[in-house]
Scaffold this motif. Sequence first.
Motif, PDB file in Angstrom:
ATOM      1  N   UNK A  17       0.818  -1.202   0.000  1.00 30.44           N
ATOM      2  CA  UNK A  17       0.000   0.000   0.000  1.00 30.44           C
ATOM      3  C   UNK A  17       0.851   1.250   0.000  1.00 30.44           C
ATOM      4  N   UNK A  18       0.188   2.379  -0.081  1.00 30.63           N
ATOM      5  CA  UNK A  18       0.865   3.670  -0.145  1.00 30.63           C
ATOM      6  C   UNK A  18       0.245   4.608   0.879  1.00 30.63           C
ATOM      7  N   UNK A  19       1.096   5.359   1.545  1.00 32.49           N
ATOM      8  CA  UNK A  19       0.653   6.463   2.384  1.00 32.49           C
ATOM      9  C   UNK A  19       1.247   7.730   1.795  1.00 32.49           C
ATOM     10  N   UNK A  20       0.395   8.678   1.460  1.00 33.80           N
ATOM     11  CA  UNK A  20       0.850   9.948   0.900  1.00 33.80           C
ATOM     12  C   UNK A  20       0.269  11.060   1.754  1.00 33.80           C
ATOM     13  N   UNK A  21       1.087  12.027   2.090  1.00 30.08           N
ATOM     14  CA  UNK A  21       0.583  13.146   2.876  1.00 30.08           C
ATOM     15  C   UNK A  21       1.316  14.431   2.514  1.00 30.08           C
ATOM     16  N   UNK A  22       0.609  15.522   2.626  1.00 31.25           N
ATOM     17  CA  UNK A  22       1.211  16.823   2.403  1.00 31.25           C
ATOM     18  C   UNK A  22       0.345  17.895   3.058  1.00 31.25           C
ATOM     19  N   UNK A  23       0.996  18.784   3.771  1.00 27.57           N
ATOM     20  CA  UNK A  23       0.336  19.918   4.409  1.00 27.57           C
ATOM     21  C   UNK A  23       1.146  21.153   4.055  1.00 27.57           C
ATOM     22  N   UNK A  24       0.516  22.088   3.408  1.00 26.13           N
ATOM     23  CA  UNK A  24       1.265  23.241   2.887  1.00 26.13           C
ATOM     24  C   UNK A  24       1.939  24.058   3.973  1.00 26.13           C
ATOM     25  N   UNK A  25       1.320  24.155   5.150  1.00 23.12           N
ATOM     26  CA  UNK A  25       1.913  25.018   6.172  1.00 23.12           C
ATOM     27  C   UNK A  25       3.205  24.477   6.744  1.00 23.12           C
TER      28      UNK A  25
END
Length: 116
Positions: A17-25
Amino acid sequence: MSESVLVVTGKAWSEPGVTFTWKSESGTTPYCQMDAPTGWTPQVAHAGHAVIDGRPVTAILDWDDRRRPGKVLTVNFAGYFDTSIHGWRAWSRDIVRVVDWADPDRPRLLTTAVPI
């Protein structure tokens, strides 16, 4: 917005599986953790199928009669703009997709998908 993604691959101890995350701040590069099954490197990466139609391939689930990926485990990316203090957010979910080889030079992932 960042133009690159940090992709880390590791062995899947249970299910790929894949975990992708991104938070601009946060100001950090988007992060993608791919947990791939044993055999991913020779079957997927070395065979040139690590990315199909712009999506990372975590596992090949079925092959066509020419030994090309017929069904793959990949991810759908999603995102939205949080109007509070957070700004842009993005994430992913694992999904099974069928590969369309009508154009052998540019295989496509069909939009019909089966969520995991």
